[in-house]
Design a protein around this motif. Structure first.
Motif, PDB file in Angstrom:
ATOM      1  N   VAL A  69     -26.520   1.369  55.471  1.00  7.25           N
ATOM      2  CA  VAL A  69     -27.815   0.327  55.813  1.00  7.25           C
ATOM      3  C   VAL A  69     -28.692   1.316  56.663  1.00  7.25           C
ATOM      4  O   VAL A  69     -29.840   0.989  56.139  1.00  7.25           O
ATOM      5  N   ALA A  70     -27.770   2.283  57.682  1.00  6.54           N
ATOM      6  CA  ALA A  70     -28.943   3.106  58.189  1.00  6.54           C
ATOM      7  C   ALA A  70     -29.386   4.222  57.008  1.00  6.54           C
ATOM      8  O   ALA A  70     -31.122   4.830  57.837  1.00  6.54           O
ATOM      9  N   ALA A  71     -29.086   4.672  56.186  1.00  2.00           N
ATOM     10  CA  ALA A  71     -29.338   5.268  55.882  1.00  2.00           C
ATOM     11  C   ALA A  71     -30.312   4.787  55.335  1.00  2.00           C
ATOM     12  O   ALA A  71     -31.671   5.471  54.626  1.00  2.00           O
ATOM     13  N   ARG A  72     -29.983   3.711  53.971  1.00  5.50           N
ATOM     14  CA  ARG A  72     -31.537   3.272  53.437  1.00  5.50           C
ATOM     15  C   ARG A  72     -32.775   2.963  53.958  1.00  5.50           C
ATOM     16  O   ARG A  72     -33.865   2.700  54.331  1.00  5.50           O
ATOM     17  N   TYR A  73     -32.371   2.356  55.488  1.00 11.04           N
ATOM     18  CA  TYR A  73     -33.581   2.528  56.667  1.00 11.04           C
ATOM     19  C   TYR A  73     -34.907   3.181  56.902  1.00 11.04           C
ATOM     20  O   TYR A  73     -36.244   3.401  56.684  1.00 11.04           O
ATOM     21  N   LEU A  74     -33.974   4.092  56.700  1.00 13.74           N
ATOM     22  CA  LEU A  74     -34.367   5.590  57.246  1.00 13.74           C
ATOM     23  C   LEU A  74     -34.788   6.269  55.863  1.00 13.74           C
ATOM     24  O   LEU A  74     -36.001   6.831  56.236  1.00 13.74           O
ATOM     25  N   THR A  75     -34.504   6.371  55.029  1.00  8.52           N
ATOM     26  CA  THR A  75     -35.399   6.432  53.765  1.00  8.52           C
ATOM     27  C   THR A  75     -36.674   5.612  53.449  1.00  8.52           C
ATOM     28  O   THR A  75     -37.293   6.784  53.000  1.00  8.52           O
ATOM     29  N   GLU A  76     -36.791   4.248  54.066  1.00  8.38           N
ATOM     30  CA  GLU A  76     -37.880   3.613  53.698  1.00  8.38           C
ATOM     31  C   GLU A  76     -38.852   4.122  54.252  1.00  8.38           C
ATOM     32  O   GLU A  76     -39.987   3.576  55.090  1.00  8.38           O
ATOM     33  N   ARG A  77     -38.069   5.310  55.506  1.00  7.88           N
ATOM     34  CA  ARG A  77     -38.885   5.053  56.581  1.00  7.88           C
ATOM     35  C   ARG A  77     -39.789   7.105  56.531  1.00  7.88           C
ATOM     36  O   ARG A  77     -39.819   7.310  57.660  1.00  7.88           O
ATOM     37  N   GLY A  78     -39.290   7.784  55.467  1.00  5.47           N
ATOM     38  CA  GLY A  78     -39.713   8.978  54.953  1.00  5.47           C
ATOM     39  C   GLY A  78     -38.612   9.865  55.749  1.00  5.47           C
ATOM     40  O   GLY A  78     -38.792  11.173  55.663  1.00  5.47           O
ATOM     41  N   TYR A  79     -37.689   9.952  55.706  1.00  8.63           N
ATOM     42  CA  TYR A  79     -36.038  10.782  55.807  1.00  8.63           C
ATOM     43  C   TYR A  79     -36.125  11.149  54.668  1.00  8.63           C
ATOM     44  O   TYR A  79     -35.304   9.637  54.110  1.00  8.63           O
ATOM     45  N   GLU A  80     -35.600  11.879  54.584  1.00 10.95           N
ATOM     46  CA  GLU A  80     -34.563  12.195  53.591  1.00 10.95           C
ATOM     47  C   GLU A  80     -32.721  12.815  54.041  1.00 10.95           C
ATOM     48  O   GLU A  80     -33.137  13.557  54.853  1.00 10.95           O
ATOM     49  N   VAL A  81     -32.120  11.925  53.435  1.00 10.29           N
ATOM     50  CA  VAL A  81     -31.210  12.514  53.458  1.00 10.29           C
ATOM     51  C   VAL A  81     -30.097  13.748  52.881  1.00 10.29           C
ATOM     52  O   VAL A  81     -30.313  13.329  51.851  1.00 10.29           O
ATOM     53  N   LEU A  82     -30.042  14.356  53.864  1.00 10.55           N
ATOM     54  CA  LEU A  82     -29.258  15.888  53.503  1.00 10.55           C
ATOM     55  C   LEU A  82     -27.791  15.859  53.258  1.00 10.55           C
ATOM     56  O   LEU A  82     -27.289  16.262  51.978  1.00 10.55           O
ATOM     57  N   GLU A  83     -26.978  14.501  54.444  1.00 13.75           N
ATOM     58  CA  GLU A  83     -25.710  14.820  54.352  1.00 13.75           C
ATOM     59  C   GLU A  83     -25.393  13.027  54.650  1.00 13.75           C
ATOM     60  O   GLU A  83     -25.974  12.701  55.331  1.00 13.75           O
ATOM     61  N   ARG A  84     -24.330  13.293  54.093  1.00 10.54           N
ATOM     62  CA  ARG A  84     -23.586  11.640  54.877  1.00 10.54           C
ATOM     63  C   ARG A  84     -21.897  12.069  55.087  1.00 10.54           C
ATOM     64  O   ARG A  84     -21.305  12.795  53.902  1.00 10.54           O
ATOM     65  N   ASN A  85     -21.316  11.610  56.638  1.00  6.89           N
ATOM     66  CA  ASN A  85     -20.167  12.552  56.323  1.00  6.89           C
ATOM     67  C   ASN A  85     -19.546  13.777  56.401  1.00  6.89           C
ATOM     68  O   ASN A  85     -19.011  14.237  55.591  1.00  6.89           O
ATOM     69  N   TRP A  86     -20.511  14.604  56.713  1.00  2.31           N
ATOM     70  CA  TRP A  86     -19.674  16.008  56.761  1.00  2.31           C
ATOM     71  C   TRP A  86     -18.966  15.685  57.931  1.00  2.31           C
ATOM     72  O   TRP A  86     -18.966  15.430  58.678  1.00  2.31           O
ATOM     73  N   ARG A  87     -17.947  16.817  57.375  1.00  3.60           N
ATOM     74  CA  ARG A  87     -16.919  17.031  58.204  1.00  3.60           C
ATOM     75  C   ARG A  87     -16.752  18.603  58.366  1.00  3.60           C
ATOM     76  O   ARG A  87     -17.137  19.777  58.167  1.00  3.60           O
ATOM     77  N   GLY A  88     -16.451  18.739  59.973  1.00  3.61           N
ATOM     78  CA  GLY A  88     -16.536  19.623  60.482  1.00  3.61           C
ATOM     79  C   GLY A  88     -15.184  20.154  61.014  1.00  3.61           C
ATOM     80  O   GLY A  88     -14.763  19.623  60.906  1.00  3.61           O
ATOM     81  N   THR A  89     -15.310  21.231  61.362  1.00  9.53           N
ATOM     82  CA  THR A  89     -13.893  21.754  62.033  1.00  9.53           C
ATOM     83  C   THR A  89     -13.235  20.749  63.037  1.00  9.53           C
ATOM     84  O   THR A  89     -12.269  20.570  63.273  1.00  9.53           O
ATOM     85  N   ARG A  90     -14.512  19.647  63.795  1.00  4.39           N
ATOM     86  CA  ARG A  90     -13.815  19.049  65.098  1.00  4.39           C
ATOM     87  C   ARG A  90     -14.584  17.660  65.091  1.00  4.39           C
ATOM     88  O   ARG A  90     -14.367  17.134  65.924  1.00  4.39           O
ATOM     89  N   GLY A  91     -14.612  17.235  64.202  1.00  6.63           N
ATOM     90  CA  GLY A  91     -15.224  15.764  63.313  1.00  6.63           C
ATOM     91  C   GLY A  91     -16.344  16.015  62.513  1.00  6.63           C
ATOM     92  O   GLY A  91     -16.427  16.257  61.106  1.00  6.63           O
ATOM     93  N   GLU A  92     -16.625  14.648  62.950  1.00  8.43           N
ATOM     94  CA  GLU A  92     -17.721  14.054  61.497  1.00  8.43           C
ATOM     95  C   GLU A  92     -19.389  13.807  61.974  1.00  8.43           C
ATOM     96  O   GLU A  92     -19.581  13.333  62.857  1.00  8.43           O
TER      97      GLU A  92
END
Length: 118
Positions: A14-37
């Motif tokens: 829902v959040a990704a769709r909301y942001l995309t509709e407002r001009g945001y480009e989603v670069l990553e979803r659920n990106w995992r780093g060394t200490r979290g996401e």
């Protein structure tokens, strides 16, 4: 998948769709780093916007955004720095936002976008 996890994943959609509709480009979803996401890494113009998504079925336990504590924000800042380092990303202005999603029993999801929470 546990019901709680399914609610969270749906809230992220829902959040990704909301942001995309407002001009945001989603670069990553659920990106995992060394200490979290990081839930969502987005870009709007020259600004990199890291988005923490909090989803609840109601407000009986408080507003979803209240779950974003100082410790959580500190972890998001560290993960954002790691993301920038691993991506050799161009110089961006960086902002951390929170998108709170409430899923009522009936009707559409309610979305609140809090910008620049630091």
């Amino acid at each position: 998948m546990r019901a709680k996890d399914a609610v969270g994943r749906y809230g992220e959609q829902v959040a990704a769709r909301y942001l995309t509709e407002r001009g945001y480009e989603v670069l990553e979803r659920n990106w995992r780093g060394t200490r979290g996401e990081l839930d969502l890494v987005t870009r709007r113009g020259g600004t990199l916007v890291v988005v923490e998504v909090k989803t609840r079925r109601g407000t009986g336990f408080g507003h979803p955004a209240e779950a974003v504590t100082r410790a959580k924000l500190d972890r998001i800042r560290r993960l954002t720095a790691e993301w920038l380092h691993t991506r050799a990303a161009p110089r961006y202005e960086v902002r951390i936002d929170v998108v709170a999603v409430i899923l009522p029993r009936a009707g559409a999801a309610q979305v609140e976008h809090l910008q620049g929470v630091l």
